[in-house]
Scaffold this motif. Sequence first.
Motif, PDB file in Angstrom:
ATOM      1  N   GLN A   1       0.852  -1.357   0.037  1.00  0.00           N
ATOM      2  CA  GLN A   1      -0.019  -0.027   0.009  1.00  0.00           C
ATOM      3  C   GLN A   1       0.818   1.518  -0.038  1.00  0.00           C
ATOM      4  N   GLY A   2       2.159   0.868   0.179  1.00  0.00           N
ATOM      5  CA  GLY A   2       3.027   2.317   0.343  1.00  0.00           C
ATOM      6  C   GLY A   2       3.321   2.814   1.577  1.00  0.00           C
ATOM      7  N   THR A   3       4.287   3.366   1.728  1.00  0.00           N
ATOM      8  CA  THR A   3       4.579   4.198   2.956  1.00  0.00           C
ATOM      9  C   THR A   3       5.409   5.717   2.676  1.00  0.00           C
ATOM     10  N   GLN A   4       4.848   6.427   3.495  1.00  0.00           N
ATOM     11  CA  GLN A   4       5.361   7.880   2.994  1.00  0.00           C
ATOM     12  C   GLN A   4       6.750   8.215   3.687  1.00  0.00           C
ATOM     13  N   VAL A   5       7.625   8.726   2.750  1.00  0.00           N
ATOM     14  CA  VAL A   5       8.903   9.138   3.260  1.00  0.00           C
ATOM     15  C   VAL A   5       9.034  10.617   2.858  1.00  0.00           C
ATOM     16  N   THR A   6       9.366  11.621   3.913  1.00  0.00           N
ATOM     17  CA  THR A   6       9.248  12.976   3.633  1.00  0.00           C
ATOM     18  C   THR A   6      10.711  13.387   4.165  1.00  0.00           C
ATOM     19  N   VAL A   7      11.356  14.357   3.105  1.00  0.00           N
ATOM     20  CA  VAL A   7      12.721  14.679   3.389  1.00  0.00           C
ATOM     21  C   VAL A   7      12.697  16.240   3.445  1.00  0.00           C
ATOM     22  N   SER A   8      13.071  16.553   4.697  1.00  0.00           N
ATOM     23  CA  SER A   8      12.867  18.283   4.855  1.00  0.00           C
ATOM     24  C   SER A   8      14.221  18.896   4.509  1.00  0.00           C
ATOM     25  N   SER A   9      14.269  19.980   3.982  1.00  0.00           N
ATOM     26  CA  SER A   9      15.540  20.825   3.538  1.00  0.00           C
ATOM     27  C   SER A   9      15.745  21.437   4.816  1.00  0.00           C
TER      28      SER A   9
END
Length: 124
Positions: A116-124
């Motif tokens: 189903q997917g997993t969220q990856v968020t990379v902040s700057s």
Amino acid sequence: QVQLVESGGGLVQAGGSLTLSCAPSGRTRDWRAMGWFRQAPGKAREFVAGIRWRGGTPYYDDSVKGRFTISRDDAKVTVYLQMNSLKPEDTGVYYCAASSRYDNSWYAQGYDSWGQGTQVTVSS
């Protein structure tokens, strides 16, 4: 169709690391390869990394070579994606996939089962 379950996503600062895991829920098949794809908002799903199940040979998209490592655990039928030196452009939903037809495939059409997917968020 076998369901795959991803875990390990989250929010991380640029330069940080995350490890994603993927395991089947229920019965498994004789998969020949497993892979990771990602999809950023407004963009098409793209190949990230794959691993040939027999022998464990990995292959990567050029954008992640040297930063990401894919591996698998035979006994647990689990695949991992170690992501280091993360960049904001790595942000997206990461999907795990398995193929019973090909030893390696860079294309989504080559895979039979998906998570189903997993969220990856990379902040700057």
